[in-house]
Structures are given as C-alpha cells and as structure tokens.
Design a protein around this motif. Structure first.
Motif, PDB file in Angstrom:
ATOM      1  N   ARG A  95       0.833  -1.366  -0.014  1.00  0.00           N
ATOM      2  CA  ARG A  95       0.143   0.442  -0.552  1.00  0.00           C
ATOM      3  C   ARG A  95       0.859   1.305  -0.272  1.00  0.00           C
ATOM      4  N   PRO A  96       0.319   2.533  -0.490  1.00  0.00           N
ATOM      5  CA  PRO A  96       1.133   3.573  -0.280  1.00  0.00           C
ATOM      6  C   PRO A  96       0.844   4.137   1.062  1.00  0.00           C
ATOM      7  N   ARG A  97       2.258   4.355   1.657  1.00  0.00           N
ATOM      8  CA  ARG A  97       1.782   5.001   2.910  1.00  0.00           C
ATOM      9  C   ARG A  97       1.495   3.493   3.398  1.00  0.00           C
ATOM     10  N   ARG A  98       1.828   2.970   3.732  1.00  0.00           N
ATOM     11  CA  ARG A  98       1.373   1.610   4.220  1.00  0.00           C
ATOM     12  C   ARG A  98       2.951   1.460   5.754  1.00  0.00           C
ATOM     13  N   VAL A  99       2.276   1.263   6.723  1.00  0.00           N
ATOM     14  CA  VAL A  99       3.843   0.764   7.727  1.00  0.00           C
ATOM     15  C   VAL A  99       4.682  -0.435   7.401  1.00  0.00           C
ATOM     16  N   GLY A 100       4.630  -1.230   6.921  1.00  0.00           N
ATOM     17  CA  GLY A 100       5.306  -2.407   6.845  1.00  0.00           C
ATOM     18  C   GLY A 100       6.666  -2.400   6.140  1.00  0.00           C
ATOM     19  N   ARG A 101       7.178  -1.519   5.430  1.00  0.00           N
ATOM     20  CA  ARG A 101       7.834  -0.940   5.433  1.00  0.00           C
ATOM     21  C   ARG A 101       9.128  -0.628   6.076  1.00  0.00           C
ATOM     22  N   SER A 102       8.886   0.480   6.893  1.00  0.00           N
ATOM     23  CA  SER A 102       9.172   1.058   8.368  1.00  0.00           C
ATOM     24  C   SER A 102       9.157  -0.067   9.414  1.00  0.00           C
ATOM     25  N   VAL A 103       8.718  -1.332   9.665  1.00  0.00           N
ATOM     26  CA  VAL A 103       8.318  -2.187  10.640  1.00  0.00           C
ATOM     27  C   VAL A 103       9.668  -3.452  10.148  1.00  0.00           C
ATOM     28  N   ALA A 151       4.959 -10.466  16.875  1.00  0.00           N
ATOM     29  CA  ALA A 151       3.999  -9.820  16.653  1.00  0.00           C
ATOM     30  C   ALA A 151       3.786  -8.618  17.077  1.00  0.00           C
ATOM     31  N   ILE A 152       3.679  -7.557  16.624  1.00  0.00           N
ATOM     32  CA  ILE A 152       3.465  -6.411  16.778  1.00  0.00           C
ATOM     33  C   ILE A 152       1.742  -5.615  16.759  1.00  0.00           C
ATOM     34  N   SER A 175       1.099   3.130  16.534  1.00  0.00           N
ATOM     35  CA  SER A 175       1.224   3.855  18.395  1.00  0.00           C
ATOM     36  C   SER A 175       2.631   3.876  18.474  1.00  0.00           C
ATOM     37  N   HIS A 176       3.233   3.220  17.351  1.00  0.00           N
ATOM     38  CA  HIS A 176       4.870   3.239  17.640  1.00  0.00           C
ATOM     39  C   HIS A 176       5.811   3.644  16.853  1.00  0.00           C
ATOM     40  N   LEU A 177       5.055   5.447  15.674  1.00  0.00           N
ATOM     41  CA  LEU A 177       5.483   5.394  14.552  1.00  0.00           C
ATOM     42  C   LEU A 177       6.147   6.700  14.676  1.00  0.00           C
ATOM     43  N   SER A 178       6.864   7.227  14.070  1.00  0.00           N
ATOM     44  CA  SER A 178       7.049   8.316  14.853  1.00  0.00           C
ATOM     45  C   SER A 178       8.030   9.208  13.694  1.00  0.00           C
ATOM     46  N   ASP A 179       7.274  10.230  13.256  1.00  0.00           N
ATOM     47  CA  ASP A 179       8.119  10.813  11.434  1.00  0.00           C
ATOM     48  C   ASP A 179       8.370   9.607  10.519  1.00  0.00           C
ATOM     49  N   GLY A 180       6.530   8.580  10.581  1.00  0.00           N
ATOM     50  CA  GLY A 180       6.949   7.669   9.594  1.00  0.00           C
ATOM     51  C   GLY A 180       7.890   6.617  10.243  1.00  0.00           C
ATOM     52  N   ARG A 181       8.626   6.914  10.867  1.00  0.00           N
ATOM     53  CA  ARG A 181       9.363   5.330  11.051  1.00  0.00           C
ATOM     54  C   ARG A 181       8.635   4.479  11.952  1.00  0.00           C
TER      55      ARG A 181
END
Ligand SMILES: Cc1cc2nc3c(=O)[nH]c(=O)nc-3n(C[C@H](O)[C@H](O)[C@H](O)COP(=O)(O)O)c2cc1C
Length: 186
Positions: free
Chosen positions: A14-22, A146-147, A152-158
């Motif tokens: 997805r665009p704007r996914r969190v997966g890549r930062s995880v 498992a997260i 709620s564990h993102l900061s500036d997208g990271r």
C-alpha cells in the motif's frame, strides 16, 4: 563458508504502508545480531501481477519474465522473514500471490513471520499464512514477532521499537539462524 542469505520480504504494497518501516527496523536489529547476509525483498517494488502463469508452479515452466525474475530472486534466499500486516483477520493478497507464483524455490527453507496490526498484533494473519507456508514445504519457525497497535509506535513515519518487541526480534533471529544452520550446514 559465507553467511547464509536471509531475505526479508515486505508484504504490504500500500501507499503509506507501515510495513516498510517495520521491516527497516527489524533489518537493523537482525544486522546487529549478525550471522546473515540480509536482502530486503519489497513486494511493492517487485510489483507482480496477479498470478498469470499457465502451468502449475511446481513444474517450473515459467513463461513470463516477471516470474523468471521472481524465481531468480527467491532462489538466492537461504531463509526468509516475512514482515506482514493483518487484513480482515488474515494475510494480505499481495503476499499470497507472491507465494503462489513459485514452488520449489520455497521448499525446505526456513521462514519466520513478523506480523503487525491492531490489538491482535497480526497473529490471526500469521496463523493463516503458516498453513500456506507449511503446504509449500517450508520449515516454519515456532518463534515469531507480533507487534500490536503498530500505528502507535511510529514517529515521523519510522517504527520505534520497545523492549518486548526487541526481545521477540532477537529470539526470532536466533531461531531462524539455528534452523538455517541446521538445514544448510552453514
Ligand atoms: C484492508 C485492511 C484491513 C485491515 N484489517 C485489519 C484486521 O483485520 N486486524 C487488524 O489488527 N488490523 C487491520 N487493519 C489495520 C492494519 O493493521 C493497519 O492499517 C496496518 O498499518 C496495515 O499495514 P500496512 O500499513 O503495512 O499495510 C486493516 C487495514 C487494512 C488496510
């Protein structure tokens, strides 16, 4: 003997996914623990169409260049970590599609899952994909990440880790390395 190659598969496209930062966070931690050559395989970049091969993948008679390239990529891996979201209590479609494309390339190789989501931490998705991975003949680690409440564990997208998740990442690294060494003699 060189370190075995671990491919970290980013399942969300997805665009704007969190997966890549995880995935980036886990790669950093895995690299610090050592023992693997790490390669990130991002399904958003691989960009496979919905399975369009005419023959069953177990025959390996691939007709399309994108399948041959995907086969060559996955063949380089000695082990895999799948970083995956939970969608509607299960795995995301892009991940299942990418798995379905191949067969012998996955067989006999160790795999662990790092799932994330809301309160469930993606554990329903992890359980659902385990059946697929076992069917493909993969050796599934019984230790996983498992997260819960990933947003709620993102900061500036990271993604920003915390002690429990770091412990799970370390335990998963150890389990995957033990399985890989046991299977490859590396
Ligand atoms: C189509 C869709 C279905 C979802 N279903 C679930 C769900 O069943 N359980 C859950 O915990 N989170 C669910 N979520 C929330 C996701 O865990 C959250 O949006 C996460 O950021 C998705 O990962 P991604 O950003 O890497 O794609 C869903 C999100 C989407 C987009």
């Amino acid at each position: 003997m060189p370190n075995p190659t671990l491919q970290v598969i980013v399942a969300s496209t997805r665009p704007r996914r969190v997966g890549r930062s995880v995935a980036d966070y886990i790669v950093e931690r895995f690299a610090a623990h050592g023992g693997f050559e790490i390669e990130v395989v991002d399904l958003a970049e691989v960009n496979l169409p919905l399975l369009d091969e005419p023959h069953h993948p177990r025959l390996g008679r691939y007709e399309h260049e994108h399948t041959k390239a995907w086969s060559a990529t996955i063949s380089r891996g000695d082990a895999y970590l799948i970083v995956m979201p939970e969608y509607n209590h299960s795995f995301n479609a892009a991940l299942k599609n990418a798995l379905d494309y191949l067969n012998a390339e996955w067989r006999g190789k160790p795999v662990a899952v790092a799932s994330y989501g809301g309160v469930s931490g993606g554990t329903r998705a992890a359980s659902a994909i385990t059946e697929v991975l076992v069917t493909l003949g993969m050796i599934v680690s019984n230790v996983a990440v498992a997260i819960p409440m990933v947003q709620s564990h993102l900061s500036d997208g990271r993604f920003v880790g915390y002690p429990q998740v770091d412990q799970a990442i370390e335990a998963t690294h150890t389990a995957l390395l033990t399985l890989t060494r046991g299977l490859t003699g590396a």
